[in-house]
Design a protein around this motif. Structure first.
Motif, PDB file in Angstrom:
ATOM      1  N   VAL A 163     -77.034 -19.483  51.436  1.00  0.00           N
ATOM      2  CA  VAL A 163     -77.070 -19.288  49.986  1.00  0.00           C
ATOM      3  C   VAL A 163     -77.524 -17.876  49.643  1.00  0.00           C
ATOM      4  O   VAL A 163     -76.961 -17.210  48.765  1.00  0.00           O
ATOM      5  CB  VAL A 163     -78.007 -20.325  49.331  1.00  0.00           C
ATOM      6  CG1 VAL A 163     -78.258 -19.990  47.869  1.00  0.00           C
ATOM      7  CG2 VAL A 163     -77.412 -21.726  49.445  1.00  0.00           C
ATOM      8  N   VAL A 164     -78.531 -17.384  50.353  1.00  0.00           N
ATOM      9  CA  VAL A 164     -79.093 -16.065  50.051  1.00  0.00           C
ATOM     10  C   VAL A 164     -78.138 -14.942  50.434  1.00  0.00           C
ATOM     11  O   VAL A 164     -78.013 -13.945  49.715  1.00  0.00           O
ATOM     12  CB  VAL A 164     -80.443 -15.879  50.777  1.00  0.00           C
ATOM     13  CG1 VAL A 164     -80.970 -14.452  50.598  1.00  0.00           C
ATOM     14  CG2 VAL A 164     -81.468 -16.877  50.251  1.00  0.00           C
ATOM     15  N   THR A 165     -77.443 -15.090  51.559  1.00  0.00           N
ATOM     16  CA  THR A 165     -76.624 -13.987  52.082  1.00  0.00           C
ATOM     17  C   THR A 165     -75.138 -14.129  51.816  1.00  0.00           C
ATOM     18  O   THR A 165     -74.397 -13.147  51.942  1.00  0.00           O
ATOM     19  CB  THR A 165     -76.818 -13.853  53.599  1.00  0.00           C
ATOM     20  OG1 THR A 165     -76.318 -15.037  54.248  1.00  0.00           O
ATOM     21  CG2 THR A 165     -78.294 -13.662  53.943  1.00  0.00           C
ATOM     22  N   GLY A 166     -74.688 -15.327  51.497  1.00  0.00           N
ATOM     23  CA  GLY A 166     -73.258 -15.545  51.335  1.00  0.00           C
ATOM     24  C   GLY A 166     -72.544 -15.789  52.656  1.00  0.00           C
ATOM     25  O   GLY A 166     -71.311 -15.870  52.689  1.00  0.00           O
ATOM     26  N   SER A 167     -73.275 -15.914  53.758  1.00  0.00           N
ATOM     27  CA  SER A 167     -72.665 -16.185  55.059  1.00  0.00           C
ATOM     28  C   SER A 167     -72.117 -17.612  55.093  1.00  0.00           C
ATOM     29  O   SER A 167     -72.546 -18.481  54.336  1.00  0.00           O
ATOM     30  CB  SER A 167     -73.701 -16.007  56.178  1.00  0.00           C
ATOM     31  OG  SER A 167     -74.247 -14.709  56.167  1.00  0.00           O
ATOM     32  N   SER A 168     -71.199 -17.838  55.995  1.00  0.00           N
ATOM     33  CA  SER A 168     -70.594 -19.162  56.118  1.00  0.00           C
ATOM     34  C   SER A 168     -71.597 -20.157  56.679  1.00  0.00           C
ATOM     35  O   SER A 168     -72.101 -19.972  57.799  1.00  0.00           O
ATOM     36  CB  SER A 168     -69.374 -19.097  57.042  1.00  0.00           C
ATOM     37  OG  SER A 168     -68.955 -20.386  57.415  1.00  0.00           O
ATOM     38  N   VAL A 169     -71.883 -21.209  55.928  1.00  0.00           N
ATOM     39  CA  VAL A 169     -72.821 -22.216  56.408  1.00  0.00           C
ATOM     40  C   VAL A 169     -72.224 -22.988  57.580  1.00  0.00           C
ATOM     41  O   VAL A 169     -72.941 -23.408  58.509  1.00  0.00           O
ATOM     42  CB  VAL A 169     -73.249 -23.159  55.269  1.00  0.00           C
ATOM     43  CG1 VAL A 169     -72.096 -24.032  54.811  1.00  0.00           C
ATOM     44  CG2 VAL A 169     -74.426 -24.029  55.697  1.00  0.00           C
ATOM     45  N   GLY A 170     -70.895 -23.147  57.586  1.00  0.00           N
ATOM     46  CA  GLY A 170     -70.248 -23.798  58.708  1.00  0.00           C
ATOM     47  C   GLY A 170     -70.420 -23.016  59.997  1.00  0.00           C
ATOM     48  O   GLY A 170     -70.708 -23.578  61.058  1.00  0.00           O
ATOM     49  N   ASP A 171     -70.235 -21.693  59.923  1.00  0.00           N
ATOM     50  CA  ASP A 171     -70.433 -20.844  61.103  1.00  0.00           C
ATOM     51  C   ASP A 171     -71.882 -20.886  61.576  1.00  0.00           C
ATOM     52  O   ASP A 171     -72.159 -20.876  62.783  1.00  0.00           O
ATOM     53  CB  ASP A 171     -70.039 -19.399  60.789  1.00  0.00           C
ATOM     54  CG  ASP A 171     -68.532 -19.200  60.734  1.00  0.00           C
ATOM     55  OD1 ASP A 171     -67.805 -20.138  61.137  1.00  0.00           O
ATOM     56  OD2 ASP A 171     -68.079 -18.131  60.290  1.00  0.00           O
ATOM     57  N   ILE A 294     -87.880  -8.749  42.784  1.00  0.00           N
ATOM     58  CA  ILE A 294     -88.179  -7.702  43.764  1.00  0.00           C
ATOM     59  C   ILE A 294     -86.922  -6.896  44.094  1.00  0.00           C
ATOM     60  O   ILE A 294     -87.009  -5.702  44.419  1.00  0.00           O
ATOM     61  CB  ILE A 294     -88.818  -8.269  45.041  1.00  0.00           C
ATOM     62  CG1 ILE A 294     -87.868  -9.172  45.799  1.00  0.00           C
ATOM     63  CG2 ILE A 294     -90.108  -9.003  44.722  1.00  0.00           C
ATOM     64  CD1 ILE A 294     -88.415  -9.653  47.129  1.00  0.00           C
ATOM     65  N   SER A 295     -85.750  -7.533  44.000  1.00  0.00           N
ATOM     66  CA  SER A 295     -84.508  -6.795  44.234  1.00  0.00           C
ATOM     67  C   SER A 295     -84.244  -5.818  43.096  1.00  0.00           C
ATOM     68  O   SER A 295     -83.829  -4.674  43.329  1.00  0.00           O
ATOM     69  CB  SER A 295     -83.326  -7.762  44.384  1.00  0.00           C
ATOM     70  OG  SER A 295     -83.489  -8.581  45.501  1.00  0.00           O
ATOM     71  N   THR A 342     -85.201 -12.383  53.460  1.00  0.00           N
ATOM     72  CA  THR A 342     -83.833 -12.120  53.902  1.00  0.00           C
ATOM     73  C   THR A 342     -83.200 -10.920  53.197  1.00  0.00           C
ATOM     74  O   THR A 342     -82.563 -10.082  53.854  1.00  0.00           O
ATOM     75  CB  THR A 342     -82.953 -13.376  53.720  1.00  0.00           C
ATOM     76  OG1 THR A 342     -83.481 -14.435  54.520  1.00  0.00           O
ATOM     77  CG2 THR A 342     -81.525 -13.103  54.145  1.00  0.00           C
ATOM     78  N   PRO A 343     -83.350 -10.775  51.850  1.00  0.00           N
ATOM     79  CA  PRO A 343     -82.756  -9.593  51.210  1.00  0.00           C
ATOM     80  C   PRO A 343     -83.322  -8.269  51.732  1.00  0.00           C
ATOM     81  O   PRO A 343     -82.642  -7.240  51.650  1.00  0.00           O
ATOM     82  CB  PRO A 343     -83.129  -9.782  49.724  1.00  0.00           C
ATOM     83  CG  PRO A 343     -83.334 -11.253  49.567  1.00  0.00           C
ATOM     84  CD  PRO A 343     -83.947 -11.700  50.854  1.00  0.00           C
TER      85      PRO A 343
END
Length: 424
Positions: A163-171, A294-295, A342-343
C-alpha cells in the motif's frame, strides 16, 4: 530538523504516558499541520486518514483475519499439529520442529503473528512442557516460530508495504515463501541439536497407517497454501480474491467437513475479526497522516541525506534500513514502522538499484524480528498473556533465535535472489 525533533520527542512522551498509539500518531502531525503549514487546509488531514484505508490491497486484510479466526475457533490447528508430528515427532526435537512447521502452515491462513501464536501455541504449550522443555524454552520457541508467518503469504505486513510503495502485493507474497521456508529450516536445525544435547525424550515413530490417518484428517487444512500461493502465482486470482476464497474454504472445512462450528458461532467470530480489523485500520490511517505530513515537510529526504549521504550504495541503504526498521519495531507496532519509515528508504533504495520486492522482504523480516525483540516486541506480551507467565520467561531463551534471524538478514541483503528469483 526542529520539526523532526518535535515529532520524535512528542510521540515518545505520549508513548511513555501510555496514551493510545493512534492518538500518539495523529496528534503531533496535526499540530505541525496547523502551526507550520498555515497555507494548507486542516481538513486535508481527514482526507489523508481516509486515504490511508482506501487502498484496494487492504480489502484482503479483514478477509484473511476472518478466515484465520474461523480456523482458530475450529479444528484446523489441531489437525495440522497432529499431521506434522506424525512425520517428525520421532526425531530429536520432533515436537519443537512440529511447532515451527505448524506455525508456518498456519501462517498461510492468518497473516498475523499473534493469531498464529494463539492458535498453534495454546495446544502445543502443554505438550512441550510434558516432553521436557522448560517454560522459558517453550515460550521462546512459540514466540519465534509464530513470526515465520509474516513472510509466508498472506502477510498483513507485506500488504501494508504494498500500500505504501505501490509494489505488487502478489509478487511480495510469492517472494516471501522461500525466506520463510529457510527460516523454518534454520529453526528446525537448532531444535534438533538442542533436543539432542539436552536429551529431550522422543516419541515412537508413527506407522504408515497413523501417518495416512493424520493426513486424511488434515488434508483439507493443507489446502490453504495451495489456494493462496498457487492461485496468486498462476494468476488465477488476485490476493484480495484469494482472501475471499480462503473465507469460503475455511467455512466449508469447519462447518461441513470437520463439523466443529455451527452457523450461530459465526456471529462471535465475525465480531472478533471486526475488532482486530478496526485496530489495524486505525493504526494504518494514523500512520498515513503522519507519513503524509513528514513527506510534505521533505523530512524523508533530509533524513535520507543525513544517514545515507548524498549517493549511497545499495548495500549501505539496505543495512541502514534494516537497522532502522528493527529498532523502531521494538518500540512501535510493525505496521506503523512500515508506514513511517518506508517512504524514507524506498526512494534511495530504488535509486541505488535495489529491487522494490527485495526491499519489501527485508523490511518484513525486520518487522518479524522486532516482534520478538525486547523490550516491547508484541509477541512477548501476547505470549505472557496467553500462557499467564511473567515477562522474564518470554525473553530468557530468545538469543539463539535472534542470532538465526540476524544471519537470515545478512543472507537476504547479500543474496537478493533469495527473495526475487520466483518473480523474475
Amino acid at each position: 530538523m526542529d520539526m523532526l525533533l518535535f515529532l520524535v520527542i512528542t510521540m515518545l512522551v505520549m508513548f511513555a504516558l501510555n496514551i493510545p498509539m493512534y492518538v500518539s500518531l495523529i496528534l503531533p502531525p496535526l499540530v505541525i499541520l496547523v502551526t507550520q503549514f498555515s497555507n494548507l487546509n486542516p481538513y486535508l488531514a481527514t482526507q489523508q486518514l481516509i486515504a490511508g484505508v482506501s487502498a484496494q490491497a487492504l480489502l484482503a486484510v479483514p478477509l484473511f483475519i476472518f478466515a484465520a479466526d474461523i480456523m482458530s475457533a475450529g479444528q484446523t490447528s489441531k489437525r495440522l499439529i497432529d499431521f506434522v508430528e506424525s512425520l517428525v515427532g520421532h526425531i530429536y526435537g520432533g515436537l519443537a520442529i512440529t511447532t515451527a512447521a505448524a506455525c508456518t502452515f498456519f501462517g498461510a491462513i492468518s497473516g498475523s503473528t499473534q493469531a498464529t501464536l494463539v492458535a498453534i501455541g495454546r495446544p502445543l504449550h502443554g505438550r512441550l512442557l510434558e516432553r521436557g522443555y522448560g517454560e522459558d524454552d517453550t515460550m521462546a520457541l512459540i514466540e519465534s516460530s509464530a513470526i515465520i508467518d509474516l513472510l509466508i503469504p498472506p502477510s498483513i505486513s507485506m500488504t501494508m508495504y504494498s500500500v505504501v510503495t505501490g509494489s505488487s502485493v502478489g509478487d511480495l507474497f510469492i517472494a516471501g515463501v522461500v525466506p520463510g521456508l529457510i527460516m523454518l529450516f534454520f529453526f528446525s536445525i537448532y531444535c534438533y541439536f538442542y533436543a539432542r544435547k539436552n536429551k529431550i525424550p522422543r516419541t515412537v515413530r508413527a506407522t504408515v497407517k497413523q501417518i495416512l490417518t493424520t493426513l486424511k484428517d488434515g488434508i483439507a487444512a493443507l489446502g490453504f497454501p495451495g489456494i493462496i500461493f498457487g492461485g496468486i502465482y498462476t494468476g488465477l486470482f488476485s490476493p484480495t480474491e484469494a482472501a475471499a476464497v480462503c473465507v469460503l474454504y475455511a467455512t466449508i472445512c469447519e462447518v461441513f467437513l470437520y463439523k466443529s462450528l455451527k452457523w450461530k458461532d459465526f456471529k462471535d467470530i465475525a465480531l472478533s475479526s471486526a475488532v482486530v480489523t478496526t485496530a489495524v485500520f486505525v493504526l494504518v490511517a494514523a500512520g498515513q497522516l503522519l507519513s503524509w505530513v513528514i513527506s510534505y515537510a521533505r523530512l524523508p529526504q533530509l533524513i535520507a541525506e543525513l544517514v545515507l549521504g548524498s549517493d549511497p550504495t545499495a548495500l549501505r541503504v539496505l543495512i541502514t534500513a534494516a537497522v532502522f526498521f528493527f529498532i523502531s519495531g521494538m518500540f512501535v507496532d510493525s505496521l506503523v514502522a512500515i508506514v513511517i519509515l518506508t517512504p524514507i528508504f524506498y526512494g534511495p533504495a530504488v535509486a541505488a538499484g535495489v529491487h522494490p520486492i527485495h526491499l519489501g522482504v527485508l523490511v518484513v523480516l525486520q518487522a518479524a524480528i522486532a516482534s520478538i525483540s525486547p523490550p516491547f516486541g508484541c509477541n512477548l506480551f501476547t505470549a505472557c498473556a496467553v500462557f499467564e507467565q511473567p515477562y522474564i520467561n518470554s525473553v530468557k531463551k530468545l538469543a539463539p533465535y535472534l542470532v538465526i534471524l540476524v544471519i537470515m538478514t545478512a543472507m537476504i541483503i547479500a543474496f537478493p535472489q533469495i527473495s526475487t528469483f520466483l518473480i523474475s
